[in-house]
Scaffold this active site. Structure first.
Site, mmCIF file in Angstrom:
data_model
loop_
_atom_site.group_PDB
_atom_site.id
_atom_site.type_symbol
_atom_site.label_atom_id
_atom_site.label_comp_id
_atom_site.label_asym_id
_atom_site.label_seq_id
_atom_site.Cartn_x
_atom_site.Cartn_y
_atom_site.Cartn_z
ATOM 1 N N ASN A 280 0.829 -1.205 0.000
ATOM 2 C CA ASN A 280 0.000 0.000 0.000
ATOM 3 C C ASN A 280 0.860 1.251 0.000
ATOM 4 O O ASN A 280 1.931 1.287 0.621
ATOM 5 C CB ASN A 280 -0.919 0.009 1.221
ATOM 6 C CG ASN A 280 -1.877 -1.166 1.202
ATOM 7 O OD1 ASN A 280 -2.067 -1.785 0.166
ATOM 8 N ND2 ASN A 280 -2.470 -1.486 2.344
ATOM 9 N N HIS B 173 5.965 -0.834 -2.725
ATOM 10 C CA HIS B 173 5.462 -0.168 -3.936
ATOM 11 C C HIS B 173 5.509 1.360 -3.813
ATOM 12 O O HIS B 173 4.808 2.056 -4.546
ATOM 13 C CB HIS B 173 4.033 -0.637 -4.252
ATOM 14 C CG HIS B 173 3.973 -2.054 -4.763
ATOM 15 N ND1 HIS B 173 2.792 -2.758 -4.888
ATOM 16 C CD2 HIS B 173 4.958 -2.884 -5.200
ATOM 17 C CE1 HIS B 173 3.061 -3.977 -5.375
ATOM 18 N NE2 HIS B 173 4.359 -4.068 -5.564
#
Ligand code: BJW
Length: 229
Positions: free
Chosen positions: A89, A106
């Site tokens: 997330n 990410h």
């Protein structure tokens, strides 16, 4: 000491009101992934991509951590437990719930990255395409997000953690995106017990030793109580 490694996905933040990607009405139903989550999409239309992440940064700033995030902080604080959280997330709800040392594989909505020299700095709430890098001054600022075809962050450290894990848990992730979807196979190979927390079995659900189906706020709170005993 029990080493627990957790991988979280969009499902853990769903109960905080943030959209997941692959739900019927999720982000990928409203935006073309090629347009907003690839370097090629950014090169074609930086304004579209920057606006997509500006909107998500604003939504994430309004959201609050939910009992699922809180339960993980409580697990991290249990005596005899070493918990590492790897998240796909880009929101900061784990940190705001008090979890330490979260790995954002990410990237993060709170970061800006220079596409020219890779310098990173805190993103303003509203980024502008073509903003100058504070270090090399190239007009190459972009959100510090890992798009398709780009290498996720801290992979070496993640595989070290997986090698030491007694328990690996994947929470609220559909198992469609690699390399994260391959972590369960690696944890199995290294001898960890593997548990999936999800509303439903994920694309790699068959590889887990155990399934805990239901909203993460409920299943993680129950898991915390179990680990406390
Ligand atoms: C609940 C819940 C509740 C709901 N409680 N649960 C062919 C084979 C294998 C790999 C590839 C391939 N072709 C290409 C690849 C590689 C590619 C890839 O995996 N593609 C697949 C689509 C096949 N991967 C990459 O490119 C990655 N990089 C890479 O591999 O580098 C190596 C390399 C580089 C260069 C050259 C060569 C090699 C990078 C991946 C980047 C992913 N980026 C995104 C967008 C950016 C971040 C952002 O904008 O936020 O990351 S895509 C999007 O998916 C986002 C997410 O982090 C990621 C995962 O999604 P997630 O979290 O699983 O969300 P959903 O919506 O899918 O699922 C939510 C789940 O929650 C569901 O299961 C619900 O049931 C559940 N849920 N409510 C519990 N209350």
């Amino acid at each position: 000491m029990t080493n627990i490694v957790v991988l979280t996905g969009a499902g853990i933040s769903a109960e905080s009101g943030l959209e997941t990607f692959r739900a019927e009405d999720g982000l990928w139903a409203k935006h073309r992934v090629e347009d907003v989550a690839t370097p090629e999409g950014f090169a074609r239309d930086p304004r579209l991509v920057v606006d997509f992440y500006n909107a998500r940064r604003a939504q994430a700033a309004q959201a609050q951590p939910n009992p699922g995030h809180m339960a993980l902080t409580d697990v991290q604080n249990l005596p005899g437990v070493a918990l590492s959280v790897i998240t796909q997330n880009v929101d900061d709800l784990h940190s705001r719930a008090g979890t330490d040392g979260v790995i954002h594989m990410h990237g993060s909505l709170s970061g800006a990255l220079c596409g020219a020299c890779t310098h990173r700095w805190p993103a303003p709430m509203v980024m502008q395409p073509g903003a100058p890098c504070p270090k090399c001054h190239s007009p190459a600022a972009r959100p510090d997000i890992v798009w398709f075809g780009e290498m996720p962050y801290e992979m070496e450290r993640i595989y070290e953690l997986l090698a030491q894990a007694d328990i690996f848990a994947a929470i609220g992730t559909s198992g469609n995106v690699y390399p994260a979807a391959g972590f369960v196979a690696e944890a199995n190979r290294q001898g960890a017990t593997t548990i999936e927390f999800n509303l439903e079995r994920s694309a790699v659900g068959g590889q887990f030793d155990e399934q805990r189906l239901g909203p993460a706020s409920v299943t993680l709170t129950a898991w915390l109580e179990e680990l406390r005993r």
